[in-house]
Design an enzyme around this catalytic site. Structure first.
Site, PDB file in Angstrom:
ATOM      1  N   CYS A  80       0.816  -1.217   0.000  1.00 42.43           N
ATOM      2  CA  CYS A  80       0.000   0.000   0.000  1.00 42.43           C
ATOM      3  C   CYS A  80       0.849   1.265   0.000  1.00 42.43           C
ATOM      4  O   CYS A  80       0.353   2.356  -0.256  1.00 42.43           O
ATOM      5  CB  CYS A  80      -0.943   0.008   1.195  1.00 42.43           C
ATOM      6  N   HIS A  82      -3.404   7.307   3.277  1.00 42.43           N
ATOM      7  CA  HIS A  82      -3.788   6.026   2.694  1.00 42.43           C
ATOM      8  C   HIS A  82      -5.222   5.708   3.134  1.00 42.43           C
ATOM      9  O   HIS A  82      -5.569   5.844   4.302  1.00 42.43           O
ATOM     10  CB  HIS A  82      -2.820   4.944   3.174  1.00 42.43           C
ATOM     11  N   ASN A 114      -9.978   0.112   0.144  1.00 44.93           N
ATOM     12  CA  ASN A 114      -8.523   0.231   0.141  1.00 44.93           C
ATOM     13  C   ASN A 114      -7.989  -0.261  -1.199  1.00 44.93           C
ATOM     14  O   ASN A 114      -8.019  -1.456  -1.485  1.00 44.93           O
ATOM     15  CB  ASN A 114      -7.960  -0.599   1.304  1.00 44.93           C
TER      16      ASN A 114
END
Ligand code: COA
Length: 331
Positions: A117, A258, A288
């Site tokens: 990520c 994020h 996500n």
């Protein structure tokens, strides 16, 4: 003759989200969950899933074309393509090479960066360094993932969290001294490898009938561990990046974190003492999206008029590895 020490500036941004929407209600039909549980625990309402037969580079291509158009550049102007991803089209070569061919960016050298990520921030830091040394003057930095391909759709602890998407940024070199990437900070802690990983499919445990039967090609995660370390780490690294840039947190006009979990984001904002009005949130619509999360949110923030020239923004991310990072940019 090139002058020394240029700074990397963002010339354009673009993003691409697949058309297929998977709502929480749709997930209720797959696993024992509810829209209410997912919404209160994560903030996510729906996510996008890449259609079968398409690869990561197909999304990255569309995001990149938009970023190039926004920058007023053509693919042939690019000197590097650096793509953060953990879901390349093939085990090798890199999706950046696939993308280079799609774009016809013949002058560019291209490679992928695997930092889960945090992949976009790692790719951004690398491109920034290349530009500051004078090695290159333009770069396409992409964060792009199709984590739907790594999900066990029977595991309610993970399948509700992730979605697919792609974000791209075109960087150029500037000598004006005022604008551009002011700082980047990266960190990892490999002792957490097994807190968030895909157990098989690599050199240690190549694909076999057994590994497929045991679902070892899908994401295995200790959600609580991730949650705890994510908040603490993103706060620390954000402060480090701000210190290095000599920017006070009050001077930041927008934080683009994020997009993993709304509770992680609100906890982070609380620790940084930043009001949520100055925090970009779009995970309700996309979940996500791994390496795509930050550049997609950055592109949306720009298109929503939330970033003006001269504004200082803070980016941060956290993911498998664990790997985390932050960047401070003056637009
Ligand atoms: N629907 C309904 N119930 C669920 C569920 C779901 N989708 N997923 C888990 N549960 C259940 C659990 O089985 C558990 O039940 P039990 O108490 O009977 O054992 C209960 O809900 C609580 O589970 P828990 O894991 O304690 O929930 P949580 O509050 O920690 O939330 C996450 C779980 C995954 C949402 C949360 O830990 C998280 O977001 N972590 C970070 C993950 C992440 O962001 N990863 C990517 C980082 S890049």
């Amino acid at each position: 003759m090139r002058r020394s020490h240029p700074r990397a500036v963002i010339l354009g941004t673009g993003s691409e989200l697949p058309a297929k929407v998977v709502t929480n209600a749709a997930l209720e039909k797959l696993v024992d969950t509810s829209d209410e549980w997912i919404t209160t625990r994560t903030g996510i309402k729906e996510r996008r899933v890449l259609e079968e037969g398409k690869g990561n580079a197909d999304m990255a291509y569309r995001a990149s074309l938009r970023a190039l158009k926004d920058a007023g550049l053509e693919a042939k102007d690019l000197e590097a393509i650096i793509m953060g991803t953990v879901t390349p089209d093939y085990p090798f070569p890199s999706s950046a090479c696939v993308l280079e061919d799609m774009l016809g960016a013949r002058k560019a050298f291209s490679f992928d960066v695997n930092a889960a990520c945090c992949g976009f921030l790692n790719a951004l830091a690398i491109a920034d360094s290349f530009i500051r040394t004078g090695m290159i003057r333009t770069a396409l930095v992409v964060g792009s993932d199709a984590l739907s391909r790594l999900l066990n759709w029977k595991d309610r602890g993970t399948c509700i969290l992730f979605g697919d998407g792609s974000g791209a940024v075109v960087l150029g070199a500037s000598h004006d001294g005022a604008h551009g990437i002011l700082s980047t900070r990266l960190r990892t802690d490999g002792s957490y490898v097994k807190a968030l990983y895909v157990p098989a499919g690599g050199s240690l445990k190549p694909a076999s009938l057994e590994s497929v039967k045991r679902n070892e090609h899908t994401i295995a995660m200790n959600g609580k561990e991730v949650f705890k370390v994510a908040v603490r780490s993103m706060e620390e690294i954000s402060r480090e990046a701000l210190d290095e840039a000599e920017v006070k947190v009050d001077e930041v006009s927008l934080v683009i974190p994020h997009q993993a979990n709304l509770r992680i984001i609100t906890a982070l904002a609380g620790r940084l003492k930043v009001p949520m009005s100055k925090v970009m949130v779009n995970l309700d619509r996309y979940g996500n999206t791994s390496a795509a999360s930050v550049p997609v949110a950055l592109d949306e923030a720009r298109r929503e008029g939330r970033i003006r020239r001269g504004d200082i923004i803070l980016l941060n991310a956290f993911g498998a590895g664990f790997a985390w990072g932050a960047a401070v940019i003056r637009f």
